[in-house]
Scaffold this active site. Structure first.
Site, PDB file in Angstrom:
ATOM      1  CG  ASP A  43      -6.376  -9.923   3.857  1.00  0.00           C
ATOM      2  OD1 ASP A  43      -5.343  -9.448   3.648  1.00  0.00           O
ATOM      3  OD2 ASP A  43      -6.965  -9.919   4.530  1.00  0.00           O
ATOM      4  CE  LYS A  49       1.968   3.753   8.567  1.00  0.00           C
ATOM      5  NZ  LYS A  49       2.733   2.269   8.743  1.00  0.00           N
ATOM      6  CD  GLU A  50       2.143  -2.526   3.373  1.00  0.00           C
ATOM      7  OE1 GLU A  50       1.376  -3.032   4.546  1.00  0.00           O
ATOM      8  OE2 GLU A  50       1.900  -2.584   2.111  1.00  0.00           O
ATOM      9  CG  ASN A  82      -0.505  -0.125   2.347  1.00  0.00           C
ATOM     10  OD1 ASN A  82       0.957   0.617   2.770  1.00  0.00           O
ATOM     11  ND2 ASN A  82      -0.968  -0.826   3.532  1.00  0.00           N
TER      12      ASN A  82
END
Length: 330
Positions: free
Chosen positions: A279, A206-207, A204
């Site tokens: 997911d 942020k990651e 995502n």
């Protein structure tokens, strides 16, 4: 090929899901007053429910699309582990990929939902890396499943709970590629740089910034493409798929000659809970990769699916019929 045809072909696929599983426990409560003991709400519990979470939710999404998931993980040899096995049976999932450990507990996340709003989450878990012996047992279990099944795609679903380590990731990736199986990754920070040679890498936003150690990345196509190029150069990932929450998704394909990219906006929806959306996105992306669909289709189908599950409270698998309807409308 129509979406109905694509969905029909999904049903012939087998997807191996490797990663951290957990029990998502829900305590549904009414809240009518504040406690006289402290400034906190008093929750009158009306119902308790256990659901499969983490990598198990990916397996449920794959099964909901009519495909066959093979879930591989390590859980505790404890009461929660037995509950996990019972949930597998209830949902028609094979437990042959589970390794039971006497050294670590089964991860349980308990959410208290008061008046349909999540008020508190309690985590019971050990996030330490598996012992060397457990890692060897786990990789051997994965190898056995590869030997006994035709696998069309593999998903690493990393929740940073210790099941996946650099050694486990590298060995299973090499095993999948030796059998020409595409590897799809939903990473977390600890193992971010270890997923080299992945066919699809889905952080995502942020990651992505954390993994590249940069706060300069913006949720705009050019900036995202530059970040994706860094990932390609450093890790040789073929497709970089970034989920951007309410801003949609970005996908860059470095496996194509012209290195195409696409930024798709999110569909406008009434958001109830974003839990489990990632997911669902990786689940649909892996099915698309199993069929070797065009990268634009991978992004579009996964984007619509991720948005749909946000309309429900709690972690829930995708509704196949509704997803088909939404895709045909879009």
């Amino acid at each position: 090929m129509s979406y109905a045809d694509i969905f029909s072909q999904f049903e012939a696929l087998t997807v191996m899901v490797v990663g951290d599983v957990m029990i998502d426990a829900y305590w549904w409560a009414d809240v009518r007053r504040i406690s006289p003991e402290a400034p906190v709400p008093v929750c009158e519990v009306k119902k308790k429910e256990n659901r499969l979470g983490g990598a198990a939710n990916v397996a449920l999404n794959i099964a909901a699309m009519g495909a066959k998931p093979l879930l591989c993980s390590v859980v505790g040899d404890d009461k929660a582990g037995r509950t996990m096995r019972e949930l597998f049976v209830r949902h028609g999932l094979s437990a042959e990929g589970l390794v039971f450990s006497e050294q670590r507990p089964t991860s349980v996340k308990t959410r208290i939902i008061g008046n349909n709003t999540q008020m508190l989450r309690i985590d019971e878990e050990d996030t330490g890396v598996l012992s060397e012996n457990e890692q060897e047992m786990f990789v051997e279990r994965v190898k056995t499943l590869f030997d006994n099944n035709r696998i069309d795609a593999l998903v690493f679903q990393d929740y940073d709970k210790g099941v996946l380590s650099r050694e486990v990731i590298e060995k299973i990736t090499a095993l999948a590629h030796s059998k020409s199986v595409p590897v799809c990754v939903d990473p977390k920070k600890r193992n971010f740089a270890f997923y080299k040679d992945a066919d699809l890498f889905k952080p995502n936003f942020k990651e992505l910034k954390e993994g590249l150690k940069s706060d300069e990345i913006r949720a705009e196509e050019q900036s995202l493409m530059e970040a994706a190029k860094l990932l390609y150069d450093q890790m040789n990932v073929q497709k970089v798929f970034v989920t951007l929450s309410e801003k949609g998704v970005f996908l860059a394909d470095f496996g194509s000659k012209d290195r195409k990219s696409v930024l798709l906006p999110a569909c406008v929806r009434k958001i109830a809970d974003v839990s489990g959306a990632g997911d669902t996105v990786i689940s649909l992306a892996s099915l698309c990769m199993g069929l070797h669909l065009a990268f634009e289709q991978v992004a579009h189908i996964s984007n619509i699916a991720g948005g749909l599950v946000c309309e429900y409270v709690g972690v829930v698998p995708i509704d196949k019929t509704r997803l088909l309807t939404e895709l045909e409308k879009a």
